[in-house]
Design an enzyme around this catalytic site. Structure first.
Site, PDB file in Angstrom:
ATOM      1  N   GLU A  47      43.684  42.451  45.108  1.00 33.62           N
ATOM      2  CA  GLU A  47      42.390  43.039  45.468  1.00 33.62           C
ATOM      3  C   GLU A  47      41.242  42.025  45.502  1.00 33.62           C
ATOM      4  O   GLU A  47      40.342  42.047  44.659  1.00 33.62           O
ATOM      5  CB  GLU A  47      42.060  44.204  44.521  1.00 33.62           C
ATOM      6  CG  GLU A  47      43.107  45.309  44.560  1.00 33.62           C
ATOM      7  CD  GLU A  47      42.673  46.600  43.862  1.00 33.62           C
ATOM      8  OE1 GLU A  47      41.661  46.577  43.136  1.00 33.62           O
ATOM      9  OE2 GLU A  47      43.332  47.630  44.070  1.00 33.62           O
ATOM     10  N   GLU A 105      49.955  49.754  45.413  1.00 34.55           N
ATOM     11  CA  GLU A 105      49.362  50.642  44.408  1.00 34.55           C
ATOM     12  C   GLU A 105      48.885  51.914  45.086  1.00 34.55           C
ATOM     13  O   GLU A 105      48.284  51.870  46.165  1.00 34.55           O
ATOM     14  CB  GLU A 105      48.134  50.020  43.724  1.00 34.55           C
ATOM     15  CG  GLU A 105      48.431  48.962  42.723  1.00 34.55           C
ATOM     16  CD  GLU A 105      47.159  48.397  42.097  1.00 34.55           C
ATOM     17  OE1 GLU A 105      46.133  49.120  41.997  1.00 34.55           O
ATOM     18  OE2 GLU A 105      47.180  47.217  41.734  1.00 34.55           O
TER      19      GLU A 105
HETATM   20  S1  NCW Z   1      39.418  49.425  39.442  1.00 36.29           S
HETATM   21  C1  NCW Z   1      40.518  49.424  40.630  1.00 36.29           C
HETATM   22  N1  NCW Z   1      41.832  49.638  40.387  1.00 36.29           N
HETATM   23  C2  NCW Z   1      42.366  50.328  39.299  1.00 36.29           C
HETATM   24  C3  NCW Z   1      42.924  49.300  38.344  1.00 36.29           C
HETATM   25  O1  NCW Z   1      43.565  49.876  37.261  1.00 36.29           O
HETATM   26  C4  NCW Z   1      43.898  48.339  39.003  1.00 36.29           C
HETATM   27  O2  NCW Z   1      44.077  47.216  38.201  1.00 36.29           O
HETATM   28  C5  NCW Z   1      43.391  47.930  40.358  1.00 36.29           C
HETATM   29  O3  NCW Z   1      44.367  47.201  41.049  1.00 36.29           O
HETATM   30  C6  NCW Z   1      43.402  51.123  39.956  1.00 36.29           C
HETATM   31  O4  NCW Z   1      43.767  50.243  41.039  1.00 36.29           O
HETATM   32  C7  NCW Z   1      42.896  49.145  41.117  1.00 36.29           C
HETATM   33  N2  NCW Z   1      40.148  49.235  41.855  1.00 36.29           N
HETATM   34  C8  NCW Z   1      38.842  49.170  42.241  1.00 36.29           C
HETATM   35  C9  NCW Z   1      38.627  50.242  43.232  1.00 36.29           C
HETATM   36  C10 NCW Z   1      37.285  50.236  43.793  1.00 36.29           C
HETATM   37  C11 NCW Z   1      36.248  50.769  42.891  1.00 36.29           C
HETATM   38  C12 NCW Z   1      35.046  51.066  43.685  1.00 36.29           C
HETATM   39  C13 NCW Z   1      33.812  50.986  42.852  1.00 36.29           C
HETATM   40  C14 NCW Z   1      32.621  51.078  43.737  1.00 36.29           C
HETATM   41  C15 NCW Z   1      31.368  50.887  43.008  1.00 36.29           C
END
Ligand code: NCW
Length: 441
Positions: A168, A352
């Site tokens: 990500e 994921e």
């Molecule tokens: S926080 C996030 N995640 C979660 C995390 O547990 C994992 O490690 C990540 O690969 C679940 O999957 C991913 N992703 C961020 C998503 C975007 C958040 C948007 C916030 C906008 C202000």
């Protein structure tokens, strides 16, 4: 239970579950160096309830039980990440023998159980010593990371089924350096613009270094969101389109077209590193597969008061998960199809997908979420997307970054007092899909 049959996905389709080192390992011992998440979470106000990853799921000690859960669930593969500071405590220089031993045991444990190791080199736990040198803002990170990638390949490469460079990149760049929500907590457009480039340059540099070592099956994992306008007005449509640029197209255009989208550059341009266009051939190095993380959609309205990007997120009407993300399975079909039609014919993996739910072991909403999204994968395959596998996020309840332990994404419940693991109904749904008598391959 799921409405789909395993045979619907074809003989070779891979089912797995995913985790990340900092979110589950704990084990801050045996020579592991400090990471930016250790310091960020130790700083008051950054993480809900002051939670940290100090113990997390104690996977460092309990990994055999966790691998047994994957094997008993009938999963084919396990997506995990290496902790850079466990392997190279200072980020560059000497490796930590005990860290190498840990991943040796873990990977051998997967192979003994018939699980394919899908590795990620970076899932956000940057060595603190590298942050002291500017971290992702310093272009030298491309070389630091390439050396680390080569070390991982030399020790473990022959046993890995697939390797992703970075998890990500949007989160590394924007969430961590523009919004300040994740470590290292910067809110600075110059930092964000530089990291948005450096993270992809680092990825491409590592791919080149790994290829030179003969490494196989290399990719990257990006997160995508279905970015939509809050209304039909031309201004809101433009806002939805711009967020699509910030979140999705920056990475897709960079990786597969070797250029960044003009609408995002209109804001980032003045803050970009000098001569970044010279790097774009490295950024867009050919890959062997592409990983897609998908969770939700977002709605955007035009807001001229906002600096940088003139838009604001609007709450949507759909049912939401416990973390507040709208449940929108159609978005997964759409993004898989769009990537296949407009960007690449590489094998795709959903690396994921999953939802946060309130604490408990009976999680029918999560079963429905997975069922609907698996349906989207099938629909995308029907429409020509070459989707080869699907990983649920996550195997375990774990440290959900800025949300601490409050938000639970696991197929398996974790009692953080006792570290007892209890499979949830959603785990049983996968187990029935993958091992049930009525579900041959
Ligand atoms: S926080 C996030 N995640 C979660 C995390 O547990 C994992 O490690 C990540 O690969 C679940 O999957 C991913 N992703 C961020 C998503 C975007 C958040 C948007 C916030 C906008 C202000």
């Amino acid at each position: 239970m799921f409405t789909h049959k395993r045979a619907d996905f074809g003989q070779d389709f891979i089912f797995g579950a995913a985790t990340a080192s900092y979110q589950i390992e704990g084990g801050q011992t045996d020579g592991r160096g400090s990471s930016i998440w250790d310091t960020f979470s130790a700083t008051p106000g950054n993480v809900r309830d002051g939670d940290t990853g100090r113990v997390a799921c104690d996977h460092y000690n309990r990994w055999p039980e966790d691998l047994d859960l994957l094997a008993d669930g009938g999963f084919d593969a396990y997506r995990f990440s290496f902790a850079w500071p466990r392997l190279i405590p200072e980020g560059t220089g000497a490796a930590n023998p005990k860290g190498i031993d840990f991943y040796d045991r873990l990977i051998d444990g997967m192979l003994e159980r018939g699980l394919k190791p899908f590795a990620t080199l970076y899932h956000w736990d940057l060595p603190s010593a590298l942050q002291d040198r500017g971290g992702w803002m310093n272009r030298d990170i491309a070389a630091w990371f390439a050396d680390y990638a080569v070390l991982v390949n030399s020790r473990f490469g022959d046993r890995l089924a697939a390797t992703a460079t970075i998890n990500e990149p949007w989160c590394v760049a924007y969430l961590s350096h523009m919004l300040g929500i994740h470590a290292p907590g910067y809110r600075d457009i110059r930092a964000a613009a530089r990291v948005s480039h450096n993270v992809l340059l680092t990825h491409g540099t590592a791919i080149a270094a790994l290829r030179a070592e003969g490494a196989k099956n290399l990719g990257i994992v990006c997160n995508f969101e279905s970015a939509q306008p809050a209304s039909d007005s031309p201004e809101d449509r433009e806002a939805g389109r711009l967020w699509d640029g910030v979140f999705n197209r920056w990475y897709l255009d960079g990786l597969f077209k070797g250029r960044y989208p003009d609408d995002v550059l209109a804001q980032f341009g003045p803050h970009m590193p000098q001569a970044y266009t010279d790097d774009m051939a490295v950024v867009s190095a050919p890959l062997d597969w592409f990983g897609i993380n998908y969770y939700s959609r977002s709605l955007w309205a035009h807001d001229p008061r906002r600096s940088a990007f003139p838009l604001r997120q609007v709450e949507g009407p759909l049912e939401k998960t416990a973390i507040g993300w709208e449940i929108y399975p159609q978005g997964l079909e759409d993004i898989l199809t769009r990537i296949s039609d407009d960007y690449t014919k590489l094998p795709l993996y959903v690396t994921e997908n999953g939802m946060a739910e309130v604490e408990g072991t009976d999680d029918p909403r999560r079963v429905a979420y997975y069922d609907a999204h698996l349906g989207s994968v099938l629909a995308a395959r029907q429409r020509g997307a070459d989707v080869r596998g699907y990983f649920g996020w996550s195997l375990l309840d774990n440290f959900e970054w800025a949300e601490g332990y409050d938000k639970r994404f696991g197929l398996v419940h974790v009692d953080y007092q006792t570290q007892k693991r209890t499979p949830k109904t959603s785990y049983r749904a996968f187990q029935t899909l993958l091992t049930g008598a009525n579900n041959p391959r």
